[in-house]
Design an enzyme around this catalytic site. Structure first.
Site, PDB file in Angstrom:
ATOM      1  N   HIS A  71       2.118  11.410  -2.791  1.00  0.00           N
ATOM      2  CA  HIS A  71       1.529  10.178  -3.322  1.00  0.00           C
ATOM      3  C   HIS A  71       0.999   9.300  -2.182  1.00  0.00           C
ATOM      4  CE1 HIS A  71       2.236   6.057  -5.392  1.00  0.00           C
ATOM      5  NE2 HIS A  71       1.031   6.480  -5.643  1.00  0.00           N
ATOM      6  N   GLU A  74      -2.241  10.660  -0.924  1.00  0.00           N
ATOM      7  CA  GLU A  74      -3.329  10.293  -1.854  1.00  0.00           C
ATOM      8  C   GLU A  74      -3.860   8.902  -1.503  1.00  0.00           C
ATOM      9  OE1 GLU A  74      -3.349   7.572  -5.241  1.00  0.00           O
ATOM     10  OE2 GLU A  74      -2.108   9.200  -6.021  1.00  0.00           O
ATOM     11  N   HIS A  75      -2.957   7.936  -1.234  1.00  0.00           N
ATOM     12  CA  HIS A  75      -3.368   6.578  -0.831  1.00  0.00           C
ATOM     13  C   HIS A  75      -4.150   6.612   0.479  1.00  0.00           C
ATOM     14  CE1 HIS A  75      -0.974   3.463  -3.250  1.00  0.00           C
ATOM     15  NE2 HIS A  75      -0.740   4.609  -3.859  1.00  0.00           N
ATOM     16  N   GLU A 145      -0.187   1.115   4.394  1.00  0.00           N
ATOM     17  CA  GLU A 145      -0.216   1.798   3.100  1.00  0.00           C
ATOM     18  C   GLU A 145       1.182   2.168   2.608  1.00  0.00           C
ATOM     19  OE1 GLU A 145      -2.483   2.126  -0.073  1.00  0.00           O
ATOM     20  OE2 GLU A 145      -3.079   1.287   1.844  1.00  0.00           O
ATOM     21  N   GLU A 152       3.937  -0.766  -5.111  1.00  0.00           N
ATOM     22  CA  GLU A 152       3.709  -0.062  -6.379  1.00  0.00           C
ATOM     23  C   GLU A 152       5.059   0.327  -6.998  1.00  0.00           C
ATOM     24  OE1 GLU A 152       1.253   3.840  -8.073  1.00  0.00           O
ATOM     25  OE2 GLU A 152       1.083   3.317  -5.962  1.00  0.00           O
TER      26      GLU A 152
END
Length: 974
Positions: A71, A74-75, A145, A152
């Site tokens: 994940h 992906e960011h 990030e 999140e």
């Protein structure tokens, strides 16, 4: 494959794609020399282009002890690349050219996708391709990030959906990847790796090596010819490395014997009891043409008479039921039945589970019915061949997921068509839904104090008990004795799908009929050649919202109507006829859409239910109980949603606070609702809109029939309304050069997140002002996101967007954060506008023209289907603006717009300190910032600011914008 001259070339293959009869697009399968498999789509009518890359690497591939790495990667790929080193260059380019972009990490795959105006597709695609060729992952970006991923995760910490899903994963085999935590957090990506001496950037680069072309599938959707699209796809994507990686093959079953025959009791955050009965089953993907789970979920999830749901609903035990197969892998799957229980249902959990197993026994004993399978075949075929066109970005993301699962000729259809009747296959899955392999998840706050375990990632309290087959047997014997039976044949399946010949070719809706009771707007379908219709009947009832009691009474009336219709109308929804009844600011609205063939049968049933409405006390109390819990659950909503609610409360005339509505609801009894309904309906006017495959005389007869049914029958509660009683919603006008504050504690202090919504009110709907505000939003939205989220790392949720409240246009900046308090966030928003001032003043002619063109391109985007076209025209009718030519008039003004006029607009309304800047800052202080809240409310107000302490006193002190439904040339009742 190698070309004769020794140069590797792409291989295009002639595939006979199974496609919808209505689909005019062209398709081609291409395999690049690096083994990247591509689906190219050419659509001469499109005005947006799109692409989606699916990489066969997901969170199941996360290394041990680095949860969330997939994940996180992906960011990171969004940041920058060797070819385009400017930070966020990709996102900036896409946003500036009318597009959007996103990505999502699943268990076995990660999808990246975007859309953009067609003229900018090739350049956007080049930037996109760099994700997979040479991304830059700078150390500085890595740290920032990780904070975004952590933000999140913190947003999800108090979300029951995330919590219960992780609990189900937790109660699985520890050596199966399903057991893992996949989002990632500061702890998993920074603290723990550091403790182990790991460099997270090196781990990221190592993990990126899994991204090999042979594990990728690409869908590219453009306006150009297939040959042209192929040429640039080859050029842009052939440099992706193929390191011949093998896709992860996880063990087939995540649940061993110890994870079955369980009853898990868990404590949720929000109010409401839920029950989920689940079984591991053989994945249907292995026999998708037979569709065993489709057949079973159709019957088990049915809501008509004789169904599980109908019986437990009538007993007052459940409010909804969903059944079906779900999986995040091709290797295993779960079949589950989920329902929301009432308090009475909570007391009868064992009876409900017994009834479910009783129904499964009925299915076994009555055998598999070919006519039911055939009915599903017809419904699915009709749905497939008459599918609505969707936005290219939706189409590419839906299609890419079929590429790794199905042969190329079936990429466009996937598993949507059933074709092989195989009763033995259905029986095989039915046998898997046994007492031996069941597990039950039961959520309720009533379990507080009786749990003995805590799930480690989200701290969900739970306990586990064994449920043996002999216990289930006992529950079956004690289950309700009401008659279970399979559904009757579906009368709503359309037979006539012919297109009606339309002599009227009106581009815009026109009034066909007008009486003191109703007005009919009509528009034939001249764009989509589809056997569908959309009908909206708006019940304008001025007595619906004059008090909190009236609002909640009208709301319960609407809920009860839908509840009464459910058993009958469920078949209509299965057959592609959709209806909804919902509350509006001045009454309620009935909306019906789908195939026109059986539409009148459904509409007639809805109108008869309205005309003959009576309050059934048992359903009233079940729905009231659920409504009370839903109001109470606002406390647990995200802080930015709370802030948005307070803002609407400040802005809107005649809007009642939740606390008053909850109090009124708590006191409401069935007899007082029964007295209110005739009062509500005693003043009613119908605004009707009919659009689609329907002739004008038929549209007139529909509205005449509705009038006859609800106004002209003996003892009818519905009476006409005089024009003077027409109710309009208005919005308060803020003061120039004044910044208003509303500061409040978050309703759930266990939530660490705080939020700010800064609202800048600009103007009442006006074409020239609209385009200037839209242009500013287009130019500023990506830089605002980049500054507030990416650079300053204030929080995962950060956006600048447009807002409209009953035609009053505004800008809205939203931030949700655990790291800074709302006063600080608000100051950072002001700082962004100050910093951005120079960007607007220094805007080059070239950049100005480019942004104007981008906005024009977005405005000229064609409607994709009947529902989009209807939504636009009905929106104009409902608002009273009637600007059916809005797009053309605004585009004409954009073409003439001068840069100087745009800058003057910014200086006048938007810049900090502008003479006509009107601002409200709504600040919700979460549990992490309670000290800052106490300090903020004690501070003296700076100059040109006003602290709102009494929302209603403030509203009464402000003038109102005029309504768009009144005034010269506007829509009136006369």
């Amino acid at each position: 494959m190698v070309h004769a001259a020794g140069v590797a070339v792409a291989v295009a293959s002639n595939v006979e794609f199974i496609r919808a009869r209505s689909d005019k697009r062209e398709y081609r399968r291409v395999v690049l020399p690096n083994a990247l498999e591509c689906l190219l789509i050419s659509d001469a009518d499109t005005d947006k282009a799109a692409a989606c890359m699916e990489v066969g690497v997901g969170s199941f591939s996360d290394p041990e002890g680095l949860e969330g790495l997939a994940h996180f990667l992906e960011h990171m790929l969004f940041y920058a690349s060797e070819k385009y080193p400017g930070e966020q260059d990709y996102t900036k380019y896409i946003t500036e050219h009318g597009g959007s972009s996103n990505a999502c990490t699943s268990s076995e795959t990660t999808d990246f996708y975007f859309d953009v105006n067609v003229a900018n597709f090739e350049e956007a695609l080049d930037r996109f391709a760099q994700f997979f060729i040479k991304p830059l992952m700078s150390q500085d970006a890595v740290l920032r990030e990780i904070k975004a991923v952590d933000s999140e995760h913190k947003k999800n910490l108090l979300s029951d959906g995330w919590r219960m899903y992780q609990l189900q994963k937790h109660l699985a085999s520890k050596d199966h990847p399903f057991h893992k935590f996949s989002t990632g957090s500061w702890e998993t990506l920074e603290t723990k790796p550091k403790e182990r001496g790991l460099d997270i950037r090196n781990e990221l680069l190592k993990f990126y090596e899994n991204y090999s072309a042979n594990l990728m599938h690409l869908v590219v959707y453009g306006k150009e010819s297939l040959d042209y699209i192929q040429s640039f796809v080859e050029r842009l994507f052939s440099d992706i490395k193929n390191t011949d990686q093998r896709s992860l093959k996880c063990p087939s079953r995540p649940l061993s014997r110890e994870h079955l025959q369980l009853l898990v009791k868990a404590i949720p955050i929000s109010e409401g009891d839920y029950l989920k009965i689940a079984w591991p089953v053989t994945p249907s993907i292995h026999f998708y043409k037979e569709g065993p789970c489709r057949y079973l979920s159709h019957l088990i999830g049915h809501e008509g008479e004789g169904s599980i749901f109908h019986i437990i609903k009538e007993l007052g035990w459940a409010m909804n039921l969903m059944a079906g197969e779900g999986s995040d892998s091709t290797q295993y799957s779960f079949f589950s039945i989920s329902m929301r229980l009432t308090d009475a249902g909570h007391e009868h959990m064992e009876d409900i589970v017994g009834l479910v197993f009783k129904y499964l026994l009925l299915l076994k004993e009555s055998g598999i019915h070919e006519w039911i399978f055939d009915e599903l075949v017809v419904i699915n075929e009709t749905e497939f061949h008459y599918q609505d066109k969707v936005h290219p970005i939706s189409y590419v993301t839906n299609t890419v997921s079929t590429m790794r699962l199905f042969p190329p000729e079936e990429w466009l259809v996937g598993a949507s068509l059933l074709s092989k009747y195989a009763p033995n296959r259905i029986n095989m899955v039915l046998d898997e839904l046994s007492a031996e392999s069941v597990r039950i998840l039961w959520e309720s706050k009533k379990f507080k104090g009786s749990t003995d375990s805590v799930e480690p990632w989200y701290s969900t309290a739970y306990s586990v008990e064994n449920v043996t087959p002999s216990m289930i047997q006992q529950w079956i014997q004690n289950a309700p004795t009401e008659k279970l039976h399979i559904p009757k044949p579906n009368i709503f399946i359309p037979k006539d799908l012919s297109l009606k010949e339309m002599h009227e070719k009106d581009r815009f809706p026109a009034i066909l009929r007008k009486t003191p009771l109703s007005r009919l707007w009509y528009k034939p379908d001249i764009l989509f050649s589809s056997p569908k219709v959309n009908i909206v009947i708006d019940f304008h009832c001025p007595l619906a919202s004059h008090s909190p009691e009236a609002v909640i009474s009208t709301s319960l009336f609407v809920d009860l109507l839908e509840d009464y219709l459910n058993a009958y109308a469920y078949d209509a929804q299965i057959a592609g006829l959709f209806y909804s009844i919902y509350l509006t600011s001045a009454g309620f609205q009935v909306s019906v859409g789908g195939y026109n063939d059986k539409m009148r049968i459904l509409l007639d049933a809805i109108m008869k239910h309205i005309s003959n409405f009576e309050v059934k006390p048992n359903r009233f109390y079940a729905l009231k109980e659920t409504a009370v819990k839903d109001y109470q659950n606002f406390k647990f909503s995200q802080p930015y949603r709370q802030a948005s609610h307070y803002l609407s409360l400040i802005l809107e005339d005649k809007k009642w606070p939740l606390v008053e509505k909850l109090e009124a609801l708590s006191k409401l009894e069935s007899d007082s609702l029964a007295k209110f309904i005739p009062h509500l309906l005693s003043k009613t006017f119908l605004e009707c809109y009919i659009h689609g495959n329907i002739k004008p005389d038929e549209a007139i007869s529909i509205v005449q029939e509705i009038e006859d049914t609800i106004f002209n029958t003996p003892n009818s509660m519905l009476k006409s309304m005089s024009p003077s009683q027409y109710l309009i919603k208005r919005v308060i006008m803020l003061e120039n050069e004044l910044k208003c504050y509303y500061q409040i504690e978050g309703l759930n202090q266990k939530n660490e997140n705080s939020s700010v919504v800064q609202y800048i009110q600009v103007h009442l709907d006006d074409a020239l002002s609209n385009i200037k505000l839209q242009l500013f939003s287009l130019i500023a939205s990506q830089p605002a996101f980049n500054q507030l989220r990416t650079v300053e790392q204030l929080g995962y949720i950060a956006s600048l967007s447009l807002r409209s409240d009953y035609g009053v246009r505004a800008l809205e900046v939203v931030i949700q954060s655990t790291v800074k308090d709302p006063s600080h966030l608000d100051a950072r928003v002001d700082e962004f506008f100050k910093m951005f001032e120079s960007k607007i003043h220094e805007l080059s002619d070239k950049d100005f023209k480019r942004n104007v063109k981008s906005l024009i391109d977005s405005k000229l985007e064609k409607f994709k289907n009947l529902w989009e076209e209807s939504a636009f025209y009905w929106g104009e009718i409902e608002a009273g603006t009637l600007k059916f030519d809005r797009v053309e008039s605004e585009v004409a003004l954009l073409r003439e717009l001068k840069k100087e006029d745009f800058i003057e607009f910014f200086d006048q309304y938007i810049r900090v300190g502008a003479p006509q800047r009107k601002t409200i800052s709504v600040q919700v202080f979460g549990g992490e910032h309670i000290t800052e809240f106490k300090k903020a409310i004690a501070e003296a107000d700076p100059p040109k600011t006003y602290r709102i302490t009494d929302i209603f006193g403030f509203k009464r002190s402000r003038p109102l914008y005029r309504s768009l439904k009144g005034g010269p040339g506007r829509i009136t009742m006369d």
